[in-house]
Write an enzyme that holds these catalytic residues in place. Structure first.
Site, PDB file in Angstrom:
ATOM      1  N   ARG A 158       0.823  -1.216   0.000  1.00  0.00           N
ATOM      2  CA  ARG A 158       0.000   0.000   0.000  1.00  0.00           C
ATOM      3  C   ARG A 158       0.852   1.258   0.000  1.00  0.00           C
ATOM      4  O   ARG A 158       0.638   2.174  -0.777  1.00  0.00           O
ATOM      5  CB  ARG A 158      -0.898   0.031   1.239  1.00  0.00           C
ATOM      6  CG  ARG A 158      -1.994  -0.997   1.245  1.00  0.00           C
ATOM      7  CD  ARG A 158      -2.848  -0.818   2.498  1.00  0.00           C
ATOM      8  NE  ARG A 158      -3.885  -1.816   2.574  1.00  0.00           N
ATOM      9  CZ  ARG A 158      -3.691  -3.057   3.023  1.00  0.00           C
ATOM     10  NH1 ARG A 158      -2.503  -3.431   3.447  1.00  0.00           N
ATOM     11  NH2 ARG A 158      -4.687  -3.919   3.055  1.00  0.00           N
ATOM     12  N   ARG A 235      11.038   0.155   8.477  1.00  0.00           N
ATOM     13  CA  ARG A 235      11.642  -0.284   9.735  1.00  0.00           C
ATOM     14  C   ARG A 235      13.144  -0.089   9.647  1.00  0.00           C
ATOM     15  O   ARG A 235      13.760  -0.388   8.610  1.00  0.00           O
ATOM     16  CB  ARG A 235      11.366  -1.771   9.983  1.00  0.00           C
ATOM     17  CG  ARG A 235       9.968  -2.076  10.467  1.00  0.00           C
ATOM     18  CD  ARG A 235       9.743  -1.669  11.927  1.00  0.00           C
ATOM     19  NE  ARG A 235       8.417  -2.035  12.365  1.00  0.00           N
ATOM     20  CZ  ARG A 235       7.332  -1.252  12.292  1.00  0.00           C
ATOM     21  NH1 ARG A 235       7.429  -0.032  11.809  1.00  0.00           N
ATOM     22  NH2 ARG A 235       6.168  -1.681  12.731  1.00  0.00           N
ATOM     23  N   ASP A 259      13.085   7.921   9.019  1.00  0.00           N
ATOM     24  CA  ASP A 259      12.057   8.069  10.063  1.00  0.00           C
ATOM     25  C   ASP A 259      12.188   6.952  11.090  1.00  0.00           C
ATOM     26  O   ASP A 259      11.576   7.008  12.147  1.00  0.00           O
ATOM     27  CB  ASP A 259      10.667   8.031   9.415  1.00  0.00           C
ATOM     28  CG  ASP A 259       9.543   8.296  10.414  1.00  0.00           C
ATOM     29  OD1 ASP A 259       9.690   9.228  11.231  1.00  0.00           O
ATOM     30  OD2 ASP A 259       8.534   7.575  10.391  1.00  0.00           O
ATOM     31  N   GLU A 264      15.415   2.158  18.216  1.00  0.00           N
ATOM     32  CA  GLU A 264      14.736   3.402  18.636  1.00  0.00           C
ATOM     33  C   GLU A 264      14.507   3.412  20.137  1.00  0.00           C
ATOM     34  O   GLU A 264      14.199   2.362  20.707  1.00  0.00           O
ATOM     35  CB  GLU A 264      13.387   3.501  17.896  1.00  0.00           C
ATOM     36  CG  GLU A 264      13.591   3.642  16.398  1.00  0.00           C
ATOM     37  CD  GLU A 264      12.299   3.504  15.600  1.00  0.00           C
ATOM     38  OE1 GLU A 264      11.216   3.515  16.196  1.00  0.00           O
ATOM     39  OE2 GLU A 264      12.399   3.368  14.380  1.00  0.00           O
ATOM     40  N   HIS A 282      10.332   8.571  14.140  1.00  0.00           N
ATOM     41  CA  HIS A 282       9.271   7.606  13.834  1.00  0.00           C
ATOM     42  C   HIS A 282       7.901   8.303  13.868  1.00  0.00           C
ATOM     43  O   HIS A 282       7.054   7.994  14.702  1.00  0.00           O
ATOM     44  CB  HIS A 282       9.317   6.430  14.818  1.00  0.00           C
ATOM     45  CG  HIS A 282       8.624   5.205  14.301  1.00  0.00           C
ATOM     46  ND1 HIS A 282       9.101   3.942  14.506  1.00  0.00           N
ATOM     47  CD2 HIS A 282       7.479   5.049  13.583  1.00  0.00           C
ATOM     48  CE1 HIS A 282       8.286   3.055  13.941  1.00  0.00           C
ATOM     49  NE2 HIS A 282       7.292   3.712  13.384  1.00  0.00           N
TER      50      HIS A 282
HETATM   51  C1  8YV Z   1       3.358   3.712  14.431  1.00  0.00           C
HETATM   52  C2  8YV Z   1       4.289   1.880  12.851  1.00  0.00           C
HETATM   53  O1  8YV Z   1       4.320   4.617  14.858  1.00  0.00           O
HETATM   54  O2  8YV Z   1       2.334   1.247  11.714  1.00  0.00           O
HETATM   55  C3  8YV Z   1       3.420   0.917  12.135  1.00  0.00           C
HETATM   56  O3  8YV Z   1       3.851  -0.232  11.988  1.00  0.00           O
HETATM   57  O4  8YV Z   1       5.381   1.586  13.156  1.00  0.00           O
HETATM   58  C4  8YV Z   1       3.822   3.263  13.110  1.00  0.00           C
HETATM   59  O5  8YV Z   1       2.956   3.754  12.191  1.00  0.00           O
HETATM   60  C5  8YV Z   1       3.061   2.877  15.588  1.00  0.00           C
HETATM   61  O6  8YV Z   1       2.448   1.696  15.267  1.00  0.00           O
HETATM   62  C6  8YV Z   1       2.199   3.698  16.548  1.00  0.00           C
HETATM   63  O7  8YV Z   1       1.768   2.974  17.568  1.00  0.00           O
END
Ligand code: 8YV
Length: 317
Positions: A158, A235, A259, A264, A282
């Site tokens: 996506r 990631r 990002d 992290e 992030h």
């Molecule tokens: C969010 C993420 O920061 O969707 C993901 O996998 O890593 C991020 O979009 C995170 O899940 C927020 O809780």
């Protein structure tokens, strides 16, 4: 009695938190002094877990939550959850599929433009009063044009597709790599990442990490070359961070927009000091709009599972 929900990381939208608190007894693991001790003592009474994409939930914690009816991931990445194990327990693991696509793609393009046009270095130059001290335009190096740049997308899911739509609007020829060629994608498929890196000016990482850990290593960075840019909104562990940092410091890559990081919130010092690096904490999905939509999906997934239904966003059942 309200069902008991274990929350592993914060949700930033007040209405979502209010709704969660009105429906469930919420236990916030991230606020506990002794989270492990709490789980040992109370784990058996927990009905649902809510976590973030990056945080996930460990296998050992899942084993201490035998009554769990759902793991609702407030994110799209499920690489930090053992999906195969959850499937053996017939435990639904849900994600917020589709909710964050646009924002993550926006940030990818933003980071790429920021990296190739030196936006953050330029901001510092003005902010720190350097412009007045060095008014000669040659004090700032020329940047690189984004429009028309050859963009290589790693992972045509996506987010990858949404990045392609945006980059196309800037006249960028797009190619991509993934585990397989995709019939419904009009762009050029390049099976090997190293070839994609050699043939493009910017690589944008949009892949899931579970099947692609460390795919961007020294050889891929070398193939991208000293005029190439690397953007990562997926990631941190897709990239060998040491290889990247060395290449960046030595000028073997033109710039990066990151990002996400391996460990992290720790970011290697050399990355933090590099003028060639544009960094974010992030934040790709962190807008009011997206986080509200994500929170709604988490609420729906928990409600569906606790009502005995298969959650619509389940990836394991
Ligand atoms: C969010 C993420 O920061 O969707 C993901 O996998 O890593 C991020 O979009 C995170 O899940 C927020 O809780």
């Amino acid at each position: 009695m309200k069902p008991r929900v274990l929350q592993l990381n914060p949700i930033l939208i007040p209405e979502i938190n209010e709704e969660l608190a009105s429906l469930y007894e919420i236990h916030k693991l991230f606020e506990m002094a002794d989270p492990q001790g709490w789980v040992r003592e109370h784990g058996a009474s927990i009905d649902a877990a809510i976590t973030g994409g990056h945080t996930g939930i460990s296998r050992s914690m899942l084993e201490q939550l035998p009554g769990l009816k759902v793991v609702a991931v407030n994110g799209v990445g499920t690489d930090a959850v053992d999906l195969a194990y959850c499937a053996t327990r017939a435990l639904p693991v849900t994600a917020t599929l589709g909710a964050l696509t646009e924002d993550v793609a926006d940030l990818a393009i933003g980071l790429l433009i920021a990296a190739c046009r030196n936006l953050c270095a330029g901001d510092r130059f003005v902010r720190e009063g350097q412009w007045e001290r060095f008014p000669n335009p040659s004090a700032i190096p020329l940047a690189r044009r984004f429009s028309g740049m050859r963009v290589g997308i790693v992972g045509m899911g996506r987010v990858g597709r949404a990045v392609a739509v945006r980059a196309e609007a800037f006249g960028c020829p797009i190619s991509y790599t993934d585990l397989r060629h995709m019939e419904d994608v009009p762009h050029r498929f390049v099976p090997a990442l190293i070839d994609l890196a050699r043939e493009c000016d910017a690589l944008v990482l949009c892949a899931a990490a579970d099947k692609a850990e460390g795919i961007v290593d020294a050889s891929v960075i070398e193939a991208l070359g000293p005029k190439g840019f690397l953007i990562n909104v997926a990631r941190g562990r897709l990239v060998r961070e040491d290889d990247l940092t060395e290449a960046l410091v030595a000028g073997r890559i033109a710039g990066v927009g990151l990002d996400v990081f391996v460990d992290e919130p720790r970011v290697p010092q050399a990355l933090r000091e590099s003028e060639r690096a544009t960094l974010q904490a992030h934040r790709a999905s962190a807008t009011w709009e997206t986080r509200t939509a994500m929170g709604r999906m988490v609420l729906d997934s928990v409600a569906q599972a606790l009502a005995g239904q298969r959650p619509a966003m389940s990836l394991t059942t």
